[in-house]
Design an enzyme around this catalytic site. Structure first.
Site, PDB file in Angstrom:
ATOM      1  N   TYR A  41       3.623  -7.070 -16.738  1.00 59.51           N
ATOM      2  CA  TYR A  41       3.211  -6.566 -17.600  1.00 59.51           C
ATOM      3  C   TYR A  41       3.310  -7.445 -18.856  1.00 59.51           C
ATOM      4  O   TYR A  41       4.286  -8.257 -19.013  1.00 59.51           O
ATOM      5  CB  TYR A  41       4.380  -5.387 -18.018  1.00 59.51           C
ATOM      6  CG  TYR A  41       4.202  -4.593 -19.096  1.00 59.51           C
ATOM      7  CD1 TYR A  41       3.171  -3.530 -19.335  1.00 59.51           C
ATOM      8  CD2 TYR A  41       4.891  -4.813 -20.222  1.00 59.51           C
ATOM      9  CE1 TYR A  41       2.902  -2.765 -20.488  1.00 59.51           C
ATOM     10  CE2 TYR A  41       4.830  -3.904 -21.540  1.00 59.51           C
ATOM     11  CZ  TYR A  41       3.788  -2.920 -21.489  1.00 59.51           C
ATOM     12  OH  TYR A  41       3.508  -2.402 -22.716  1.00 59.51           O
ATOM     13  N   ASP A  65       5.294 -15.453 -19.765  1.00 56.83           N
ATOM     14  CA  ASP A  65       5.568 -14.378 -20.681  1.00 56.83           C
ATOM     15  C   ASP A  65       7.198 -14.251 -20.566  1.00 56.83           C
ATOM     16  O   ASP A  65       7.629 -13.562 -19.543  1.00 56.83           O
ATOM     17  CB  ASP A  65       4.968 -13.038 -20.321  1.00 56.83           C
ATOM     18  CG  ASP A  65       5.289 -11.801 -21.055  1.00 56.83           C
ATOM     19  OD1 ASP A  65       6.432 -11.767 -21.683  1.00 56.83           O
ATOM     20  OD2 ASP A  65       4.605 -11.134 -21.146  1.00 56.83           O
ATOM     21  N   LYS A 116      11.992  -9.576 -27.671  1.00 59.66           N
ATOM     22  CA  LYS A 116      13.247  -8.659 -27.185  1.00 59.66           C
ATOM     23  C   LYS A 116      14.572  -9.667 -27.846  1.00 59.66           C
ATOM     24  O   LYS A 116      14.958  -9.658 -29.138  1.00 59.66           O
ATOM     25  CB  LYS A 116      13.442  -8.533 -25.700  1.00 59.66           C
ATOM     26  CG  LYS A 116      12.155  -7.479 -25.333  1.00 59.66           C
ATOM     27  CD  LYS A 116      12.444  -6.793 -23.826  1.00 59.66           C
ATOM     28  CE  LYS A 116      11.207  -6.149 -23.428  1.00 59.66           C
ATOM     29  NZ  LYS A 116      10.960  -4.862 -23.665  1.00 59.66           N
TER      30      LYS A 116
HETATM   31  C1  LIG Z   1       7.227  -9.239 -20.055  1.00 58.76           C
HETATM   32  C2  LIG Z   1       6.956  -8.462 -21.038  1.00 58.76           C
HETATM   33  N1  LIG Z   1       5.518  -8.714 -22.104  1.00 58.76           N
HETATM   34  C3  LIG Z   1       5.248  -8.351 -22.928  1.00 58.76           C
HETATM   35  C4  LIG Z   1       5.869  -7.100 -23.287  1.00 58.76           C
HETATM   36  C5  LIG Z   1       5.492  -6.432 -24.687  1.00 58.76           C
HETATM   37  O1  LIG Z   1       6.338  -6.444 -25.652  1.00 58.76           O
HETATM   38  P1  LIG Z   1       6.284  -5.433 -26.894  1.00 58.76           P
HETATM   39  O2  LIG Z   1       6.883  -4.172 -26.223  1.00 58.76           O
HETATM   40  O3  LIG Z   1       7.543  -6.026 -27.657  1.00 58.76           O
HETATM   41  O4  LIG Z   1       4.917  -5.383 -27.253  1.00 58.76           O
HETATM   42  C6  LIG Z   1       7.019  -6.535 -22.768  1.00 58.76           C
HETATM   43  C7  LIG Z   1       7.653  -5.252 -22.921  1.00 58.76           C
HETATM   44  O5  LIG Z   1       8.491  -4.740 -22.558  1.00 58.76           O
HETATM   45  C8  LIG Z   1       7.595  -7.331 -21.636  1.00 58.76           C
HETATM   46  O6  LIG Z   1       8.405  -6.780 -20.897  1.00 58.76           O
END
Ligand SMILES: Cc1ncc(COP(=O)(O)O)c(C=O)c1O
Length: 434
Positions: A141, A233, A261
């Site tokens: 994700y 990521d 986070k």
């Molecule tokens: C691995 C990863 N990338 C990107 C995101 C997106 O981040 P945000 O919710 O701060 O936009 C998340 C959100 O859970 C994530 O877990």
């Protein structure tokens, strides 16, 4: 079972003014509880109930709720002003501390969400390579925007939302994760077309699946061979599975990485980090990265103070130890009730579900073959007994989880298992979160 009368009343008010009564779709399927306070490993709802929290805001509260040093730093800094659209020294402080913690990056930019930082990383990779496509892994994700919201339906990459069109995801070459041969084949097949390999270095959104030994190194070598940018990521793994995230824990350096986070202890902030020769494209203005709120005082103060807190000696070992002990307890108690949970992942972030198969869990397909629906229903029973956990199976552990939290977790989990086995939840229609 907790009394949640006031929460139930608020649900009625909330659904009238917010779609689904929530501000993020991931919360649509959560138990109907309204919180008013978070402290350490605990949350308190409007009916006076307390919960041991393993949701942790979906990861940000790595230091626990309201960590004093970060709260004080943010309130102090914001007492003088919140946003300048001008430079301020805290930005440098935050950047230096993040770069020191990561160990591999030369420069960073602050943003507001993981979603947008992922987009910045992709744009930068495209600018640097002059290529358009990117490798996307099944079950990973990278935010909710059109080009990266991809579901596997009947084994085919598909859009994740109505309003999103198939051509929006056509730059993504979707392959299974943890399969170096599949990655090699995709890079060979699309020679000179692939700007980036974008991955969660531990697949955390679906499952908490660590890379197979040697997989990240193989990905690094393949990216080097094809002059493709490796983007980690680390929105979940960053500052959580080690101070330097997955890059440190697995000893593999990406070219660019994205953090969110835990980087700001719950204050809204994200980080794009990278090697100087790539970040330089932003410095000379040829690649646009912008945002009214980027680098605001609150965000910079939160990041700097969080980085200081993460240097506490023994912090990571303590969290891992708690998480491993917690996993063992969950396995033991659930088995004693005749409802054994499948657990996999690391101490600070792991995944639970009911086992639908005996395979080793290596990728999104293995996770999806588990009984996720039954587990999602069980999380509602856990909530009713004062355990707050995400419905999609992930558990987050924080620095604030201690013996008191553990003892309460054991008692509450035991009671939740007993109720789940006696009353069941087959009639409960719980959507599986994503
Ligand atoms: C691995 C990863 N990338 C990107 C995101 C997106 O981040 P945000 O919710 O701060 O936009 C998340 C959100 O859970 C994530 O877990």
């Amino acid at each position: 079972m907790l009394n949640t009368t006031r929460s139930q009343q608020l649900v009625t008010e909330a659904v009238a003014v917010m779609p689904g009564g929530v501000n993020s779709n991931v919360r649509l399927s959560q138990p109907a509880v309204f919180f008013e306070r978070g402290e350490g490993a605990w949350m308190h709802d409007v009916d006076g109930n307390d919960y041991v929290d393993y949701m942790l805001g979906q990861g940000p509260n790595f230091l626990g709720h309201s960590p004093a040093s970060v709260m004080d730093a943010v309130f102090d800094a914001c007492g003088k002003g919140v946003i300048y659209s001008g430079r301020h020294p805290l930005e440098i402080d935050a950047a230096k501390k993040v770069i020191e913690a990561l160990g591999w990056a030369d420069m960073i930019r602050l943003g507001m969400s993981g979603t947008e930082a992922d987009q910045a990383a992709l744009r930068l990779a495209r600018a640097a390579t002059g290529r358009r496509k990117f490798i996307y892994f099944e079950g990973h994700y990278h935010g909710w925007l059109d080009n990266v919201l991809i579901d596997m339906i009947d084994g085919k990459p598909s859009v994740g939302s109505l309003g999103q069109y198939a051509d929006y995801i056509s730059d993504a070459i979707v392959i299974p994760w943890n399969d170096a041969a599949a990655l090699e084949q995709a890079l060979d097949q699309h020679k000179d077309e692939i700007a980036a390999v974008l991955m969660e270095p531990v697949m955390c959104n679906e499952g908490a699946v660590p890379p197979q030994p040697g997989y990240l190194k193989a990905a690094r070598q393949l990216c080097d061979k094809h002059a493709t940018i490796l983007i980690f990521d680390e929105v979940i793994t960053g500052f959580r599975i080690a101070r330097g995230g997955a890059a440190e824990r697995f000893g593999v350096e990406p070219d660019l990485a994205v953090y969110g986070k835990a980087v700001g202890s719950g204050w809204p902030v994200s980080v794009l980090a990278g090697k100087r020769h790539l970040m330089q494209h932003i410095a000379d203005g040829s690649v646009t990265h912008a945002g009214t709120l980027n680098g605001n005082v609150m965000a910079a103060a939160a990041v700097a103070a969080t980085m200081d807190a993460l240097t506490e000696s023994g912090l990571y070992a303590r969290i891992e130890t708690y998480g491993e002990k917690l996993k063992a307890m969950l396995a033991e108690v659930s088995a004693a009730h005749g409802m054994p949970l499948r657990l996999h992942g690391l101490g600070s972030v792991f995944h639970t579900a009911f086992g639908g198969h005996a395979n080793e869990i290596r990728d999104g397909r293995d996770v999806n073959a588990l009984d996720l629906g039954r587990y999602a229903r069980f999380t509602h029973v856990m909530a009713a007994h004062g355990l707050w956990v995400p419905g999609r199976g992930i558990w987050f552990v924080s620095a604030a989880h201690d013996d008191k939290a553990f003892t309460a977790t054991r008692e509450r989990f035991d009671a939740a298992c007993a109720q789940f086995m006696s009353a069941g939840t087959a009639d409960l229609n719980v959507r599986i979160e994503r």
